[in-house]
Design a protein around this motif. Structure first.
Motif, short mmCIF file in Angstrom:
data_model
loop_
_atom_site.label_atom_id
_atom_site.label_comp_id
_atom_site.label_asym_id
_atom_site.label_seq_id
_atom_site.Cartn_x
_atom_site.Cartn_y
_atom_site.Cartn_z
N ALA A 1 -0.67 8.41 -21.81
CA ALA A 1 0.13 8.85 -22.95
C ALA A 1 -0.55 8.50 -24.27
CB ALA A 1 1.52 8.23 -22.90
N GLU A 2 -1.34 7.45 -24.27
CA GLU A 2 -2.01 7.06 -25.52
C GLU A 2 -3.00 8.14 -25.96
OE1 GLU A 2 -4.83 3.46 -27.30
OE2 GLU A 2 -3.92 3.29 -25.31
N ARG A 3 -3.77 8.68 -25.00
CA ARG A 3 -4.70 9.75 -25.35
C ARG A 3 -3.94 10.99 -25.79
NH1 ARG A 3 -8.16 13.31 -21.00
NH2 ARG A 3 -9.01 14.83 -22.51
N ALA A 4 -2.86 11.32 -25.10
CA ALA A 4 -2.05 12.47 -25.48
C ALA A 4 -1.52 12.33 -26.90
CB ALA A 4 -0.91 12.67 -24.49
N GLY A 5 -1.24 11.08 -27.31
CA GLY A 5 -0.70 10.85 -28.63
C GLY A 5 -1.71 11.03 -29.74
N ARG A 6 -2.99 11.12 -29.40
CA ARG A 6 -4.01 11.30 -30.43
C ARG A 6 -4.37 12.76 -30.65
NH1 ARG A 6 -6.53 7.01 -27.46
NH2 ARG A 6 -7.98 8.55 -26.57
N GLU A 7 -3.97 13.63 -29.74
CA GLU A 7 -4.40 15.03 -29.81
C GLU A 7 -3.29 15.91 -30.38
OE1 GLU A 7 -7.72 15.16 -26.30
OE2 GLU A 7 -5.68 15.80 -25.78
N VAL A 8 -3.72 17.06 -30.86
CA VAL A 8 -2.81 18.06 -31.41
C VAL A 8 -2.63 19.16 -30.36
CG1 VAL A 8 -2.43 19.73 -33.27
CG2 VAL A 8 -3.56 17.55 -33.76
N HIS A 9 -1.39 19.57 -30.14
CA HIS A 9 -1.08 20.54 -29.09
C HIS A 9 -0.40 21.76 -29.70
CE1 HIS A 9 -1.33 16.61 -27.05
NE2 HIS A 9 -1.82 17.31 -26.03
N LEU A 10 -0.88 22.93 -29.33
CA LEU A 10 -0.32 24.20 -29.79
C LEU A 10 -0.18 25.12 -28.59
CD1 LEU A 10 -2.70 24.73 -32.85
CD2 LEU A 10 -0.34 23.92 -32.98
N GLY A 11 0.96 25.78 -28.47
CA GLY A 11 1.12 26.74 -27.38
C GLY A 11 2.57 26.94 -27.00
N GLU A 12 2.85 28.12 -26.48
CA GLU A 12 4.19 28.45 -25.98
C GLU A 12 4.20 28.36 -24.47
OE1 GLU A 12 6.81 32.50 -25.36
OE2 GLU A 12 5.73 32.26 -27.26
N LEU A 13 5.27 27.81 -23.92
CA LEU A 13 5.39 27.63 -22.47
C LEU A 13 6.23 28.74 -21.86
CD1 LEU A 13 5.94 23.78 -22.09
CD2 LEU A 13 3.91 25.10 -21.44
N GLY A 14 5.75 29.24 -20.72
CA GLY A 14 6.57 30.11 -19.89
C GLY A 14 7.40 29.28 -18.96
N LEU A 15 8.39 29.87 -18.32
CA LEU A 15 9.27 29.12 -17.43
C LEU A 15 8.54 28.60 -16.20
CD1 LEU A 15 12.53 31.27 -17.59
CD2 LEU A 15 11.81 29.38 -19.05
N ASP A 16 7.40 29.21 -15.87
CA ASP A 16 6.63 28.75 -14.71
C ASP A 16 5.53 27.77 -15.11
OD1 ASP A 16 5.05 30.48 -16.11
OD2 ASP A 16 4.47 31.72 -14.37
N GLY A 17 5.46 27.38 -16.37
CA GLY A 17 4.47 26.40 -16.81
C GLY A 17 3.23 27.00 -17.43
N ARG A 18 3.09 28.31 -17.41
CA ARG A 18 1.92 28.92 -18.04
C ARG A 18 1.99 28.75 -19.56
NH1 ARG A 18 1.44 34.85 -15.53
NH2 ARG A 18 3.72 34.70 -15.77
N VAL A 19 0.82 28.64 -20.17
CA VAL A 19 0.72 28.44 -21.62
C VAL A 19 0.32 29.77 -22.24
CG1 VAL A 19 -0.33 27.09 -23.46
CG2 VAL A 19 0.04 26.05 -21.21
N HIS A 20 1.18 30.31 -23.09
CA HIS A 20 0.97 31.62 -23.68
C HIS A 20 0.38 31.49 -25.09
CE1 HIS A 20 3.09 33.47 -20.37
NE2 HIS A 20 4.16 32.71 -20.61
N PRO A 21 -0.41 32.47 -25.51
CA PRO A 21 -0.98 32.44 -26.87
C PRO A 21 0.11 32.54 -27.93
CG PRO A 21 -2.14 34.03 -25.47
CD PRO A 21 -0.91 33.63 -24.73
N VAL A 22 -0.21 32.03 -29.11
CA VAL A 22 0.73 32.06 -30.24
C VAL A 22 -0.01 32.54 -31.48
CG1 VAL A 22 2.24 30.25 -29.37
CG2 VAL A 22 0.25 29.62 -30.73
N ARG A 23 0.74 32.89 -32.51
CA ARG A 23 0.16 33.30 -33.78
C ARG A 23 -0.25 32.09 -34.61
NH1 ARG A 23 4.26 37.87 -36.29
NH2 ARG A 23 4.03 39.46 -34.66
N GLY A 24 -1.15 32.34 -35.55
CA GLY A 24 -1.49 31.33 -36.55
C GLY A 24 -2.31 30.17 -36.05
N VAL A 25 -3.04 30.35 -34.95
CA VAL A 25 -3.82 29.23 -34.40
C VAL A 25 -4.95 28.82 -35.36
CG1 VAL A 25 -5.50 28.64 -32.60
CG2 VAL A 25 -3.26 29.53 -31.98
#
Length: 511
Positions: free
Chosen positions: A98-122
Motif C-alpha cells: 500500500a505504501e507504493r500505491a500511495g506514491r503513484e497517481v491513478h487514472l481510469g474508469e472501472l467496468g463491473l468486471d474489473g476492466r480499466v476503460h480509457p477516459v478523457r483528459g489524460v
C-alpha cells in the motif's frame, strides 16, 4: 481499522489539480460513503468499484468504508477517479504494498468486471501530476500513447484491476486479456489547395494577409462566390504549431474527447466550422457541473469559421467578443469556473441579404430594404470592430477569372506566410505575443517602432473624420505591419497603410 491513500487528478477546464484519495475502513454498519464534492457520475463510482473488486476475487468485507477526495472544496467530476478509489480501498483492506500505491497517481474508469476503460483528459492530467512532483502515473492501456506524450512522465498502462492489485502484492490471478481490436488508422486528410479557388484575386490576397498576421476576417458576397472554399483553405496556409502550442491544443482536444493519440501531438492548426443552429454553450463551452470546451476553444491556435454568420443567434455572436479580445474563455458555473484558451482566427462568411442577390445594382434582389438592414445588423458593431479584415467577395464571372487555369497553390502561399511569421517572431522576441494580430496598438504606435510621419498622419486623419474608431485605427496598423512583413520591409510605408485601410473598410464605410 485501516487507512490508505493514493492520488488522482481533477480537471477544471484544461488545468489539472492533484487530488489525494483517502480510504478508511472500520467495523460498523456496512456502508460505502464518498465525500469531497463529487458530481453524479463520480458518486456512482461506489457501485462500479464494489462490483469491480468483487468480480476480480479481491476481498471486500462487510465494513464501513469512507472515501475522501481532498481538497474537499474542489469540485470533482467524471469517472477517472474509479481506479484511485479502488486502489485506496484495497490499501485500507490490507494491500501488501500500500505504501507504493500511495506514491503513484491513478487514472481510469472501472467496468463491473474489473476492466480499466480509457477516459478523457489524460494528457493534461498527467502533465499536472508531473508538474506537482509525482511523475509515476498509472493510466488505462487505451490512454498509454497519449500519456507518454508528456515529458518527464513515468507511465504504465493497465487493462484490468487485477494487474494493478498483483503489482501491489495481492494474491490474485490475472485473467488473460482479451485481444483488443486494432483501430483503423485515421484517414489521411489532405488539406484543400488554394489553387482550386477560381479567380477572387483580392479575396485570395486577403486570406494570405490573414494567415500571415493571424487576423480575423469577414467575407461578404453572394452564394457561390467561394467564401466557404476560401475559409476552408486558411488552415493550410498556417505554419505548424510550436511545441508549447501543440501541447496546449492537444490538451484541449483530450478534454473534449476529440483527440486520437496515434499521431502524437496535434501539430496542424485545428479547424472548427459549427452549424448556424449551434448554441452559445456549443460555441464558447458549457454544460452542467464542470463545463466542457466549446468550438471556440477547440479552434485554439487555429481557425473558427462561422459560415452564414448572420444566421447564428445574436447571443452566440456577441459571446465571442471577450475571447476575440483576450484569447481565452472563462465559463462560470455555480460549482466553479473553468478557463479555456481560445486564441483563434475568426472567419465570418455572410451573404449581402437573405436572398443573397443584393450585389452590384441589386436588381435581382427580392428583399426589402428593411430586411437587408436587419440581416447584416445581426453582426453587431462591437463584434465587427474586432474583425481586422472586412472584404466584399463578388460573384465570379468569365471576365474576372480565366476558367481552367489555376492560381498559386497553398504550398507557394504558405511559404510567404512562414517568412512573414518569422519576421514577426524576430521583432516580437521577448514579448508575450506571437503575431501582429495579438500586439496591442499602443506598442505598434510607439515612436521606437519606426512608423513614418506620413503613414501616421493618414491614420490620424481617418480617426478625426470618424472613418475609423481608435480600435479600428489599431487594427489598420496591425494589417499594415503584416503587409510590410509580407513584402520584406522593416516598417510599414504609406502604401501599406492605404492597402490596410482598403482591406479594413468595406464599400467605403467601416469602423
Amino acid at each position: 481499522m485501516g487507512l490508505a491513500r493514493t492520488w488522482s487528478v481533477a480537471l477544471v477546464g484544461v488545468e489539472g489539480h492533484l487530488v489525494q484519495v483517502e480510504a478508511h475502513a472500520a467495523s460498523g454498519l456496512p456502508a460505502f460513503i464518498l465525500v469531497g464534492l463529487p458530481d453524479a457520475s463520480l458518486s456512482e463510482a461506489r457501485e462500479r468499484v464494489r462490483a469491480a473488486v468483487t468480480s476480480c476475487g479481491l476481498p471486500w468485507d462487510a465494513r464501513r468504508r469512507t472515501v475522501n477526495l481532498s481538497p474537499a472544496s474542489l469540485p470533482k467530476a467524471g469517472s477517472a477517479f474509479d481506479l484511485a478509489i479502488a486502489v485506496a480501498c484495497l490499501g485500507a483492506d490490507g494491500l501488501p504494498d500500500a505504501e507504493r500505491a500511495g506514491r503513484e497517481v491513478h487514472l481510469g474508469e472501472l467496468g463491473l468486471d474489473g476492466r480499466v476503460h480509457p477516459v478523457r483528459g489524460v494528457l493534461p492530467a498527467v502533465a499536472a501530476a508531473v508538474a506537482s512532483g509525482r511523475p509515476d502515473v498509472v493510466v488505462p492501456a487505451g490512454n498509454l500513447a497519449e500519456a507518454r506524450l508528456v515529458p518527464g512522465a513515468q507511465v504504465r498502462g493497465v487493462q484490468h484491476l487485477t494487474e494493478l492489485a498483483r503489482e501491489y502484492g495481492a494474491d490474485v490471478s490475472v485473467p488473460v486479456p482479451e485481444a483488443l481490436p486494432v483501430p483503423a488508422p485515421p484517414p489521411v486528410r489532405t488539406p484543400p489547395d488554394l489553387a482550386e479557388v477560381v479567380g477572387q484575386d483580392e479575396a485570395r490576397f486577403a486570406l494570405e494577409v490573414a494567415a500571415a498576421g493571424g487576423h480575423h476576417l469577414l467575407m461578404v458576397g453572394p452564394p457561390g462566390a467561394g467564401k466557404t472554399m476560401l475559409a476552408a483553405r486558411l488552415p493550410g496556409l498556417l505554419p505548424d504549431l510550436e511545441d508549447a502550442d501543440a501541447l496546449e491544443v492537444t490538451a484541449i482536444h483530450s478534454v473534449a474527447g476529440t483527440f486520437d493519440a496515434g499521431g502524437g501531438l496535434l501539430r496542424r492548426p485545428p479547424f472548427e466550422d459549427p452549424h448556424h443552429t449551434a448554441t452559445a454553450q456549443a460555441i464558447v463551452g458549457g454544460g452542467s457541473g464542470v463545463p466542457r470546451p466549446g468550438a471556440a476553444s477547440r479552434a485554439h491556435r487555429g481557425v473558427l469559421l462561422l459560415d452564414e454568420a448572420p444566421e447564428f443567434a445574436r447571443r452566440v455572436l456577441d459571446s465571442l467578443r471577450q475571447p476575440l479580445e483576450h484569447g481565452e474563455i472563462v465559463v462560470h458555473r455555480a460549482r466553479g469556473a473553468a478557463r479555456y484558451p481560445a486564441r483563434f482566427q475568426l472567419v465570418l462568411a455572410a451573404n449581402p441579404c437573405p436572398c443573397g442577390k443584393a450585389t452590384g445594382k441589386g436588381l435581382a434582389c427580392t428583399c426589402t430594404p428593411l430586411e437587408r438592414r436587419r440581416y447584416l445588423a445581426r453582426l453587431s458593431g462591437p463584434l465587427l470592430d474586432r474583425v481586422d479584415l472586412q472584404i466584399d467577395v463578388p460573384a465570379v464571372t468569365r471576365a474576372s477569372a480565366a476558367l481552367g487555369t489555376e492560381g498559386e497553390s497553398s504550398r507557394v502561399v504558405s511559404a510567404r506566410v512562414a517568412a512573414a511569421r518569422a519576421a514577426q517572431q524576430r521583432r516580437l522576441a521577448g514579448t508575450p505575443w506571437q503575431s501582429n494580430a495579438e500586439v496591442p496598438g499602443a506598442w505598434l504606435r510607439a515612436p521606437e517602432q519606426g512608423l513614418g510621419t506620413r503613414p501616421r498622419a493618414v491614420l490620424e486623419r481617418a480617426l478625426d473624420s470618424g472613418t475609423l474608431s481608435l480600435r479600428g485605427m489599431d487594427r489598420v496598423l496591425k494589417i499594415a505591419w503584416t503587409l510590410a512583413d509580407l513584402a520584406g520591409r522593416p516598417h510599414p510605408d504609406l502604401d501599406d497603410v492605404g492597402a490596410a485601410m482598403s482591406l479594413r473598410i468595406r464599400g467605403g464605410t467601416g469602423a
